[in-house]
Design a protein around this motif. Sequence first.
Motif, mmCIF file in Angstrom:
data_model
loop_
_atom_site.group_PDB
_atom_site.id
_atom_site.type_symbol
_atom_site.label_atom_id
_atom_site.label_comp_id
_atom_site.label_asym_id
_atom_site.label_seq_id
_atom_site.Cartn_x
_atom_site.Cartn_y
_atom_site.Cartn_z
ATOM 1 N N ARG A 117 -27.649 10.939 11.279
ATOM 2 C CA ARG A 117 -28.582 10.559 12.338
ATOM 3 C C ARG A 117 -27.856 10.014 13.563
ATOM 4 O O ARG A 117 -28.346 10.126 14.672
ATOM 5 N N GLU A 118 -26.650 9.463 13.386
ATOM 6 C CA GLU A 118 -25.854 9.050 14.545
ATOM 7 C C GLU A 118 -25.459 10.267 15.377
ATOM 8 O O GLU A 118 -25.500 10.235 16.603
ATOM 9 N N ILE A 119 -25.113 11.333 14.688
ATOM 10 C CA ILE A 119 -24.738 12.576 15.386
ATOM 11 C C ILE A 119 -25.936 13.127 16.152
ATOM 12 O O ILE A 119 -25.802 13.551 17.305
ATOM 13 N N LEU A 124 -28.192 14.202 21.581
ATOM 14 C CA LEU A 124 -29.266 14.110 22.571
ATOM 15 C C LEU A 124 -28.843 13.277 23.783
ATOM 16 O O LEU A 124 -29.157 13.633 24.924
ATOM 17 N N LEU A 125 -28.126 12.205 23.547
ATOM 18 C CA LEU A 125 -27.620 11.406 24.671
ATOM 19 C C LEU A 125 -26.631 12.219 25.508
ATOM 20 O O LEU A 125 -26.640 12.142 26.741
ATOM 21 N N ALA A 126 -25.788 13.007 24.840
ATOM 22 C CA ALA A 126 -24.817 13.846 25.556
ATOM 23 C C ALA A 126 -25.504 14.909 26.403
ATOM 24 O O ALA A 126 -24.957 15.352 27.415
ATOM 25 N N THR A 131 -32.675 6.597 26.201
ATOM 26 C CA THR A 131 -33.052 6.054 24.900
ATOM 27 C C THR A 131 -34.493 6.390 24.539
ATOM 28 O O THR A 131 -34.789 6.770 23.398
ATOM 29 N N ALA A 132 -35.386 6.268 25.500
ATOM 30 C CA ALA A 132 -36.805 6.537 25.236
ATOM 31 C C ALA A 132 -37.029 7.999 24.854
ATOM 32 O O ALA A 132 -37.775 8.298 23.915
ATOM 33 N N ASN A 160 -19.055 1.021 24.154
ATOM 34 C CA ASN A 160 -20.408 1.352 24.584
ATOM 35 C C ASN A 160 -20.777 2.763 24.136
ATOM 36 O O ASN A 160 -19.983 3.466 23.524
ATOM 37 N N ARG A 161 -22.010 3.170 24.473
ATOM 38 C CA ARG A 161 -22.499 4.481 24.047
ATOM 39 C C ARG A 161 -21.721 5.622 24.696
ATOM 40 O O ARG A 161 -21.553 6.675 24.085
#
Length: 174
Positions: A117-119, A124-126, A131-132, A160-161
């Motif tokens: 789930r981290e991946i 998605l962030l990449a 976050t929302a 950080n992220r």
Amino acid sequence: MADADVTVLFAYQVAEDTLATMRQLVRLAAESAMKFVLVADHISEVELTRAIRYGLVGFVPRSQGCMDQVLQAVLRSREGGVQFPDELVKSLIGQMRSLQEDVLEPHGLNIAGFKDREIEVLKLLAEGMDTAAVARQLNYSQRTIKNILAGLVFRLGLRNRTQAIVYAMRAGVI
């Protein structure tokens, strides 16, 4: 020696003093990745793993240690390659398999240290989601997404992220 591309160490038996020498040389060459070729009678699995951590890229058994093989190992390492006898490669593969099955999988981690789930979150962030948006996409709360990221950043010693995304990209998981 701190400026050497490759350092060749000769030893009868790879022991704590050999590893201490490697560790000390690595500290002296803090600006660059130190590479070592070891020529010795034997190296145990534990010593092999530690030596690789310090930069071991080649091992030539003394019984086969003619200078041509040592030179070949040095030249190969300068080109980014490695040279180990087949039995050491088999040992490393066995260690990796055991690590994956006995340590990582029971904790839901892959070899790069990420949970599935981290991946998903990092992918998605990449892609540019905030976050929302990630929370909506995965049906999690924003707090869950933040907790996933905070746990990952802490566990891997990142800041950080953004660093987490770069780390994941370099590890080849996203």
